[in-house]
Design an enzyme around this catalytic site. Structure first.
Site, mmCIF file in Angstrom:
data_model
loop_
_atom_site.group_PDB
_atom_site.id
_atom_site.type_symbol
_atom_site.label_atom_id
_atom_site.label_comp_id
_atom_site.label_asym_id
_atom_site.label_seq_id
_atom_site.Cartn_x
_atom_site.Cartn_y
_atom_site.Cartn_z
ATOM 1 N N ASP A 22 29.093 77.589 21.421
ATOM 2 C CA ASP A 22 28.704 77.181 20.078
ATOM 3 C C ASP A 22 27.332 76.508 20.184
ATOM 4 O OD1 ASP A 22 29.028 76.397 17.286
ATOM 5 O OD2 ASP A 22 29.469 74.393 18.056
ATOM 6 N N ILE A 23 26.667 76.312 19.060
ATOM 7 C CA ILE A 23 25.309 75.749 19.101
ATOM 8 C C ILE A 23 25.270 74.342 18.507
ATOM 9 C CG2 ILE A 23 22.942 76.012 18.250
ATOM 10 C CD1 ILE A 23 23.386 79.066 18.448
ATOM 11 N N ASP A 24 25.482 74.233 17.205
ATOM 12 C CA ASP A 24 25.334 72.947 16.520
ATOM 13 C C ASP A 24 26.470 72.006 16.887
ATOM 14 O OD1 ASP A 24 22.981 73.403 14.520
ATOM 15 O OD2 ASP A 24 24.213 75.202 14.399
ATOM 16 N N ASP A 200 32.623 72.351 19.068
ATOM 17 C CA ASP A 200 32.776 70.953 18.652
ATOM 18 C C ASP A 200 33.488 70.753 17.324
ATOM 19 O OD1 ASP A 200 30.335 69.780 16.452
ATOM 20 O OD2 ASP A 200 30.495 71.893 17.010
#
Length: 257
Positions: A22-24, A200
């Site tokens: 995942d990124i954010d 997250d």
């Protein structure tokens, strides 16, 4: 909630693992506006090293569009599942399977934008997905969720509402990170490897479920509430530090003390 143990350090050069990120909130700290985040050269170099060590078995799995991912991580163009798997790039620098915006979602986006006119809520239109970001106005999160849930009755079947830590998204039922991860694991670069997924938010729980079912390693960054991930990392800095250890970076003084 009981604190989660940290994941064990892995060896990315062992030809054993496939990494999904995942990124954010995982690689980058959240910002009030999705376009306000920046990728530094250190993170780019880490991702390039990890991709090389993993033999190409590294992919982003994100709610962002692939076009947005490419703007962030330019010139790097890794395999990616964007919009929770409604978009795909199955190989580095390969073509993108994109997704357009249906007319009913476009109309709803205009309606909700008018409803929040003047409020500090960012309405993000991502093709078939509509996202309301309330990080800059947390007191409006409940109202945003209520508006999106009410809209379900006026839309064709096949949509769901996914509340998050600081916003809410309306998306097709087939938008699921678990399905996106499974599609990658069938590709030659990924098959036969143990999948590892870092995420997250509540939108990542579906991915954790798929990872667990495949005997992989699911890691929740900054865990809040219940999660299917058996491992946790305290935040973005801890996630980056863990990835660096897996990629063979020398420990920092702080980490080794």
């Amino acid at each position: 909630m009981k604190a989660l143990p940290q994941p064990p350090p892995l060896n990315f050069e062992a030809d054993e693992f496939a990494l999904f990120l995942d990124i954010d909130g995982t690689l980058l700290e959240h910002a009030a506006h999705p376009d306000a985040v920046r990728v530094d050269d250190d993170l780019l170099a880490l991702l390039q090293a990890a991709e090389r060590q993993l033999g190409g078995a590294l992919a982003f799995v994100t709610g962002r569009s692939i076009a947005a991912v490419d703007r962030l991580f330019a010139p790097l163009r890794l395999p990616a599942a964007g919009l929770y798997g409604l978009e795909h790039r199955l190989s580095a620098n390969g073509p993108v399977e994109a997704a357009g915006e249906p007319a009913d979602i476009a109309a709803l986006a205009e309606e909700i934008a008018a409803e929040f006119d003047g409020a500090n809520v960012y309405i993000e239109r991502k093709g078939p997905i509509l996202a309301l970001h309330t990080r800059a106005a947390p007191q409006l999160l409940a109202r945003a969720i209520r508006l999106v849930e009410q809209a379900l009755d006026r839309l064709p079947p096949g949509y769901r509402v996914l509340p998050g830590n600081a916003g809410v998204e309306l998306m097709p039922l087939e938008a699921a990170k678990g399905a996106a991860i499974r599609r990658f694991t069938e590709l030659p670069a990924f098959t036969g490897r143990r999948p590892v997924f870092l995420g997250d938010d509540t939108s990542d729980e579906n991915g954790f479920q798929a990872i667990n079912e495949d005997g992989g390693i699911a890691i929740r960054v900054r865990p809040q509430g219940d999660t299917l991930a058996p491992y946790g990392l305290g935040g973005v800095p801890e996630a980056i530090s863990w990835l660096k250890r897996c990629a063979g970076y020398p420990p920092t003084k702080a980490a080794s003390s």
